[in-house]
Design a protein around this motif. Structure first.
Motif, short mmCIF file in Angstrom:
data_model
loop_
_atom_site.label_atom_id
_atom_site.label_comp_id
_atom_site.label_asym_id
_atom_site.label_seq_id
_atom_site.Cartn_x
_atom_site.Cartn_y
_atom_site.Cartn_z
N ALA A 20 18.05 33.01 68.77
CA ALA A 20 19.48 32.99 67.42
C ALA A 20 20.05 31.90 67.23
O ALA A 20 20.17 31.82 65.44
N ILE A 21 20.26 30.65 67.50
CA ILE A 21 20.52 29.46 66.88
C ILE A 21 19.27 28.83 67.00
O ILE A 21 19.26 28.24 65.06
N THR A 22 17.99 29.02 67.11
CA THR A 22 17.08 28.49 66.35
C THR A 22 16.49 29.34 64.94
O THR A 22 16.02 28.95 63.96
N ARG A 23 16.97 30.26 65.08
CA ARG A 23 16.86 31.11 63.45
C ARG A 23 17.94 30.69 62.67
O ARG A 23 17.41 30.53 61.15
N MET A 24 18.63 30.18 62.88
CA MET A 24 19.69 30.11 61.94
C MET A 24 18.59 29.04 61.47
O MET A 24 19.27 27.89 60.40
N LEU A 25 18.50 27.89 62.22
CA LEU A 25 18.73 27.10 61.69
C LEU A 25 16.54 26.87 61.08
O LEU A 25 16.79 26.70 60.08
N GLU A 26 15.65 27.50 61.33
CA GLU A 26 14.91 27.45 60.37
C GLU A 26 15.56 29.15 59.19
O GLU A 26 14.77 28.48 57.92
N GLU A 27 16.35 29.68 58.84
CA GLU A 27 16.88 30.13 57.70
C GLU A 27 17.81 29.21 56.78
O GLU A 27 17.77 29.71 55.76
N ALA A 28 18.21 27.24 57.59
CA ALA A 28 18.55 26.78 56.59
C ALA A 28 17.52 26.13 56.13
O ALA A 28 17.71 24.65 55.21
N GLY A 29 16.02 26.47 56.07
CA GLY A 29 15.18 25.27 55.70
C GLY A 29 14.47 24.54 56.74
O GLY A 29 13.72 23.10 56.40
N LEU A 30 15.17 24.25 58.04
CA LEU A 30 14.50 23.65 59.31
C LEU A 30 13.62 23.99 59.67
O LEU A 30 13.44 24.89 59.78
N VAL A 87 24.60 23.74 58.15
CA VAL A 87 24.03 24.63 59.25
C VAL A 87 24.90 24.71 60.73
O VAL A 87 25.49 25.92 60.82
N MET A 88 25.40 23.70 61.19
CA MET A 88 26.13 23.32 62.40
C MET A 88 27.60 24.02 62.34
O MET A 88 27.97 24.28 62.83
N GLY A 89 28.01 23.53 60.74
CA GLY A 89 29.47 23.73 60.75
C GLY A 89 30.64 22.14 61.26
O GLY A 89 30.31 21.83 62.31
N ARG A 102 28.37 27.28 64.37
CA ARG A 102 29.76 26.97 65.65
C ARG A 102 30.55 28.29 65.16
O ARG A 102 31.28 28.27 66.01
N LYS A 103 30.41 28.55 64.03
CA LYS A 103 31.56 29.18 63.19
C LYS A 103 30.76 30.93 64.61
O LYS A 103 31.82 31.86 65.04
N VAL A 104 30.05 31.07 63.94
CA VAL A 104 29.29 32.20 64.74
C VAL A 104 29.41 32.24 66.23
O VAL A 104 29.52 32.77 67.08
#
Ligand code: GTP
Ligand code: MG
Length: 138
Positions: A20-30, A87-89, A102-104
């Motif tokens: 889930a966290i890796t997906r958020m990183l990827e969705e942020a363009g990383l 994207v970390m917050g 971090r929020k999620v």
């Protein structure tokens, strides 16, 4: 393209949030260009966080970072350091913006699920602390 160092902390791997966290990183363009799962020793955690050794929470930080498996990663992208911080917050999830990792996902300021380098010099240092050149495949 810039590179930064990222960790998914034990509070997150324990709750099965690696994907889930890796997906958020990827969705942020990383892009994840190196990744390894490591249960760090107290000594490794103390070395990695040496810059914080005089802070009152240092003992707690070392305890929690060595309490379970961590995913260490190298991320690549445009403005990767700033994008990752965004994207970390905020460090304290109570202050983190909507839709940030971090929020999620974070539980508290100590158990805040991710780490990300804060500047080009620390990114280079932190990448080198965990990875050899041959492990990084851009
Ligand atoms: P990192 O990406 O982890 O470096 O986060 P940061 O740059 O937002 O925070 P900072 O470098 O100031 O602190 C490093 C880590 O120490 C944080 O991610 C927290 O997990 C932990 N930390 C910081 N402040 C506190 C605190 O007041 N109490 C506790 N228990 N932990 C703290
Ligand atoms: Mg920091």
């Amino acid at each position: 393209l810039e590179r930064t160092f990222s960790m998914i902390k034990p509070d997150a791997t324990r709750r099965n949030l690696t994907g889930a966290i890796t997906r958020m990183l990827e969705e942020a363009g990383l892009r994840v260009i190196a990744s390894r799962r490591v249960w760090m020793s107290r000594r490794e955690a103390e070395g990695f966080y040496a810059v914080h050794k005089e802070r009152p929470f240092f003992g707690e930080l070392v305890d929690s970072m060595s309490s379970g498996p961590t995913i260490v990663q190298v991320l690549e992208g445009e403005n990767a350091i700033a994008r990752n911080r965004e994207v970390m917050g905020a460090t304290n999830p109570a202050n983190a913006a909507e839709d940030t990792i971090r929020k999620v996902h974070a539980l508290s300021i100590g158990e805040n699920s991710v780490h990300g380098s804060d500047a080009p010099e620390t990114a280079a240092q932190e990448i080198k602390y965990w990875f050899s050149d041959t492990e990084i495949v851009g």
